[in-house]
Design a protein around this motif. Structure first.
Motif, PDB file in Angstrom:
ATOM      1  N   LEU A 174      20.069  45.206  40.188  1.00 28.02           N
ATOM      2  CA  LEU A 174      21.413  45.804  39.623  1.00 28.02           C
ATOM      3  C   LEU A 174      22.825  45.333  40.245  1.00 28.02           C
ATOM      4  CD1 LEU A 174      19.728  49.505  39.076  1.00 28.02           C
ATOM      5  CD2 LEU A 174      19.724  47.633  37.539  1.00 28.02           C
ATOM      6  N   THR A 175      23.646  45.303  39.358  1.00 26.83           N
ATOM      7  CA  THR A 175      25.042  44.913  39.971  1.00 26.83           C
ATOM      8  C   THR A 175      25.895  45.824  39.358  1.00 26.83           C
ATOM      9  OG1 THR A 175      25.579  43.226  38.503  1.00 26.83           O
ATOM     10  CG2 THR A 175      24.596  42.557  40.618  1.00 26.83           C
ATOM     11  N   ARG A 176      27.137  46.349  39.869  1.00 27.18           N
ATOM     12  CA  ARG A 176      28.271  47.160  39.352  1.00 27.18           C
ATOM     13  C   ARG A 176      29.649  46.393  39.811  1.00 27.18           C
ATOM     14  NH1 ARG A 176      31.759  51.070  41.740  1.00 27.18           N
ATOM     15  NH2 ARG A 176      30.616  50.773  43.436  1.00 27.18           N
ATOM     16  N   GLY A 177      30.150  45.800  38.335  1.00 28.53           N
ATOM     17  CA  GLY A 177      31.234  45.276  38.530  1.00 28.53           C
ATOM     18  C   GLY A 177      31.389  43.862  38.228  1.00 28.53           C
ATOM     19  N   ARG A 178      32.306  43.063  38.171  1.00 25.76           N
ATOM     20  CA  ARG A 178      32.169  41.572  37.676  1.00 25.76           C
ATOM     21  C   ARG A 178      31.832  40.793  38.829  1.00 25.76           C
ATOM     22  NH1 ARG A 178      37.793  38.855  35.073  1.00 25.76           N
ATOM     23  NH2 ARG A 178      37.281  40.246  33.559  1.00 25.76           N
TER      24      ARG A 178
ATOM     25  N   LYS B 228      41.809  34.519  28.587  1.00 23.84           N
ATOM     26  CA  LYS B 228      42.867  33.496  28.614  1.00 23.84           C
ATOM     27  C   LYS B 228      44.219  33.782  29.245  1.00 23.84           C
ATOM     28  CE  LYS B 228      45.306  30.292  25.548  1.00 23.84           C
ATOM     29  NZ  LYS B 228      45.777  29.691  23.996  1.00 23.84           N
ATOM     30  N   LYS B 229      44.664  35.184  29.187  1.00 22.39           N
ATOM     31  CA  LYS B 229      45.718  35.575  29.750  1.00 22.39           C
ATOM     32  C   LYS B 229      45.604  35.549  31.009  1.00 22.39           C
ATOM     33  CE  LYS B 229      48.851  39.477  29.194  1.00 22.39           C
ATOM     34  NZ  LYS B 229      49.243  40.845  28.706  1.00 22.39           N
ATOM     35  N   GLU B 230      44.413  36.029  31.549  1.00 23.65           N
ATOM     36  CA  GLU B 230      44.418  36.078  33.162  1.00 23.65           C
ATOM     37  C   GLU B 230      44.275  34.778  33.594  1.00 23.65           C
ATOM     38  OE1 GLU B 230      41.303  39.785  34.207  1.00 23.65           O
ATOM     39  OE2 GLU B 230      40.405  38.261  33.035  1.00 23.65           O
TER      40      GLU B 230
ATOM     41  N   SER C 296      38.332  26.150  43.526  1.00 23.56           N
ATOM     42  CA  SER C 296      39.554  26.793  43.396  1.00 23.56           C
ATOM     43  C   SER C 296      39.620  27.798  42.068  1.00 23.56           C
ATOM     44  CB  SER C 296      40.814  25.660  43.214  1.00 23.56           C
ATOM     45  OG  SER C 296      41.957  26.384  43.172  1.00 23.56           O
ATOM     46  N   VAL C 297      38.880  27.251  41.025  1.00 22.98           N
ATOM     47  CA  VAL C 297      38.770  28.214  39.826  1.00 22.98           C
ATOM     48  C   VAL C 297      38.062  29.237  40.345  1.00 22.98           C
ATOM     49  CG1 VAL C 297      37.823  28.337  37.605  1.00 22.98           C
ATOM     50  CG2 VAL C 297      38.951  26.230  38.210  1.00 22.98           C
ATOM     51  N   ALA C 298      36.908  29.090  40.928  1.00 23.81           N
ATOM     52  CA  ALA C 298      35.908  30.132  41.337  1.00 23.81           C
ATOM     53  C   ALA C 298      36.537  31.336  42.128  1.00 23.81           C
ATOM     54  CB  ALA C 298      34.558  29.474  41.887  1.00 23.81           C
ATOM     55  N   ILE C 299      37.356  30.794  43.188  1.00 18.98           N
ATOM     56  CA  ILE C 299      37.837  31.818  44.091  1.00 18.98           C
ATOM     57  C   ILE C 299      39.190  32.355  43.790  1.00 18.98           C
ATOM     58  CG2 ILE C 299      36.446  30.870  46.145  1.00 18.98           C
ATOM     59  CD1 ILE C 299      39.258  29.555  46.904  1.00 18.98           C
ATOM     60  N   HIS C 300      39.623  32.126  42.512  1.00 14.51           N
ATOM     61  CA  HIS C 300      40.803  32.671  41.846  1.00 14.51           C
ATOM     62  C   HIS C 300      40.318  33.882  40.673  1.00 14.51           C
ATOM     63  CE1 HIS C 300      42.796  29.772  44.621  1.00 14.51           C
ATOM     64  NE2 HIS C 300      44.051  30.816  44.375  1.00 14.51           N
ATOM     65  N   THR C 301      39.122  33.863  40.589  1.00 14.44           N
ATOM     66  CA  THR C 301      38.807  34.749  39.367  1.00 14.44           C
ATOM     67  C   THR C 301      38.987  35.903  39.841  1.00 14.44           C
ATOM     68  OG1 THR C 301      36.514  34.542  40.090  1.00 14.44           O
ATOM     69  CG2 THR C 301      37.207  33.058  38.319  1.00 14.44           C
ATOM     70  N   GLU C 302      39.093  37.022  38.883  1.00 14.77           N
ATOM     71  CA  GLU C 302      39.233  38.463  39.377  1.00 14.77           C
ATOM     72  C   GLU C 302      37.621  38.911  39.205  1.00 14.77           C
ATOM     73  OE1 GLU C 302      40.938  41.719  40.547  1.00 14.77           O
ATOM     74  OE2 GLU C 302      42.197  39.892  39.945  1.00 14.77           O
ATOM     75  N   VAL C 303      37.421  39.323  40.590  1.00 11.49           N
ATOM     76  CA  VAL C 303      36.026  39.740  40.698  1.00 11.49           C
ATOM     77  C   VAL C 303      35.840  40.769  41.525  1.00 11.49           C
ATOM     78  CG1 VAL C 303      35.057  37.138  40.267  1.00 11.49           C
ATOM     79  CG2 VAL C 303      35.602  38.128  42.662  1.00 11.49           C
TER      80      VAL C 303
ATOM     81  N   GLU D  96      40.521  36.493  52.828  1.00 12.91           N
ATOM     82  CA  GLU D  96      41.463  37.274  52.327  1.00 12.91           C
ATOM     83  C   GLU D  96      40.971  38.217  51.198  1.00 12.91           C
ATOM     84  OE1 GLU D  96      44.297  34.853  50.398  1.00 12.91           O
ATOM     85  OE2 GLU D  96      45.201  33.960  52.457  1.00 12.91           O
ATOM     86  N   LEU D  97      40.063  37.699  50.377  1.00 11.67           N
ATOM     87  CA  LEU D  97      39.329  38.371  49.293  1.00 11.67           C
ATOM     88  C   LEU D  97      38.586  39.535  50.012  1.00 11.67           C
ATOM     89  CD1 LEU D  97      37.850  35.469  47.082  1.00 11.67           C
ATOM     90  CD2 LEU D  97      39.881  36.875  46.516  1.00 11.67           C
ATOM     91  N   HIS D  98      37.935  39.617  50.985  1.00 12.45           N
ATOM     92  CA  HIS D  98      37.058  40.456  51.844  1.00 12.45           C
ATOM     93  C   HIS D  98      37.879  41.594  52.150  1.00 12.45           C
ATOM     94  CE1 HIS D  98      34.376  41.683  55.295  1.00 12.45           C
ATOM     95  NE2 HIS D  98      34.293  42.391  54.431  1.00 12.45           N
ATOM     96  N   ALA D  99      39.220  41.140  52.792  1.00 14.39           N
ATOM     97  CA  ALA D  99      40.144  42.044  53.308  1.00 14.39           C
ATOM     98  C   ALA D  99      40.747  42.814  52.169  1.00 14.39           C
ATOM     99  CB  ALA D  99      41.437  41.237  53.984  1.00 14.39           C
ATOM    100  N   ALA D 100      40.661  42.472  50.995  1.00 16.70           N
ATOM    101  CA  ALA D 100      41.227  43.166  49.930  1.00 16.70           C
ATOM    102  C   ALA D 100      39.934  44.079  49.461  1.00 16.70           C
ATOM    103  CB  ALA D 100      41.722  42.058  48.668  1.00 16.70           C
ATOM    104  N   GLY D 101      38.805  44.064  50.004  1.00 18.93           N
ATOM    105  CA  GLY D 101      37.810  44.983  49.500  1.00 18.93           C
ATOM    106  C   GLY D 101      36.826  44.184  48.491  1.00 18.93           C
ATOM    107  N   LYS D 102      36.723  43.129  48.283  1.00 13.66           N
ATOM    108  CA  LYS D 102      35.791  42.459  47.607  1.00 13.66           C
ATOM    109  C   LYS D 102      34.391  42.347  48.218  1.00 13.66           C
ATOM    110  CE  LYS D 102      39.155  41.349  44.563  1.00 13.66           C
ATOM    111  NZ  LYS D 102      39.127  42.482  43.493  1.00 13.66           N
ATOM    112  N   THR D 103      33.441  42.369  47.684  1.00  9.11           N
ATOM    113  CA  THR D 103      31.891  42.215  48.057  1.00  9.11           C
ATOM    114  C   THR D 103      31.583  40.963  48.227  1.00  9.11           C
ATOM    115  OG1 THR D 103      31.469  44.586  47.277  1.00  9.11           O
ATOM    116  CG2 THR D 103      29.502  43.425  47.709  1.00  9.11           C
TER     117      THR D 103
END
Length: 246
Positions: A91-95, A127-129, A165-172, A198-205
């Protein structure tokens, strides 16, 4: 039951997961006929995961460790949804975004620009993101002058730079990473690591698979050591690395 570190709702639950693969034991029609005549088995069963359980909570950075064939990449693909378990549940929760097969969604006949929108859509971005992050994606990849060139004309390094670059700039919410240091030259690798921090510091898993034990011990707080498809150790990352080396 899965390992629980606190009372928060977990981002990832892997609960008593089992996964097996059928392996062919013949490589040609002739070998298959000979084996059948001799009544030898044509296939065998490989158990990649055998009752694996753990939980990962929001903001954790976790390394999946193990030798070749231990089940770590299979586990990562289970979390990403690429594979499904034979039994148990994931099970996963979130994008979720997976840097598992970087650039797998790229089309060689499309330009870099077109592939950014295509791959970002595959990773769940609108597309907007993508438009809002487009300039940052291109700048990070360092291939601005080739962005309107068809990807089939890119070198392997250019291709990987843009795909990563695409992958690490997605909103996840959850980022899955398999062998980060296989991407580009050393300066670009270090830039990728800085971005992931940076992503980890921002609270990403984060869930990371890598053979670079020093890197994962430094990047991750927790390590899950798999051996023969089972969890042998789940705890502090440096201790997990030490157990693996021992």
């Amino acid at each position: 039951m899965p390992r629980t570190s606190d009372n928060r709702t977990p981002r990832i639950v892997v609960d008593d997961v089992r996964k097996g693969f059928t392996l062919r034991r013949t490589h040609s029609i002739k070998e298959t006929v000979v084996a059948a005549v001799r009544r030898k088995p044509l296939t065998s069963r490989f158990h990649a995961l055998d009752g694996v359980s753990f939980e990962i909570h929001e903001g954790e950075a976790v390394a999946l460790l193990g030798f070749n064939g231990s089940g770590k990449s299979t586990t990562l693909k289970m979390i990403s949804g690429v594979l499904r378990p034979d039994s148990g549940r994931v099970l996963t929760r979130g994008r979720v975004a997976g840097l598992i097969e970087v650039g797998a969604g790229f089309h060689p006949d499309l330009s870099g620009r077109e592939n950014i929108f295509l791959n970002a859509a595959i990773l769940g971005m609108s597309k907007k993101e993508t438009e809002a992050r487009f300039d940052e994606i291109v700048a990070f990849s360092e291939i601005e002058q080739f962005i309107d060139t068809e990807v089939k004309h890119y070198s392997s390094g250019m291709f990987l730079r843009l795909a990563f670059s695409v992958a690490i700039h997605t909103e996840v919410d959850i980022l899955l990473i398999d062998e980060i240091l296989s991407v580009g030259d050393e300066p670009f690798q270090q830039k990728c690591l800085a971005r992931i921090r940076e992503l980890h510091a921002a609270g990403k898993t984060l869930v990371v698979v890598s053979h670079d034990l020093n890197m994962v011990a430094d990047l991750c707080d927790r390590g899950i050591f798999l051996r023969n498809g089972r969890v042998e150790f789940d705890g502090e990352s440096h201790e997990a690395v030490a157990r693996m080396r021992a």
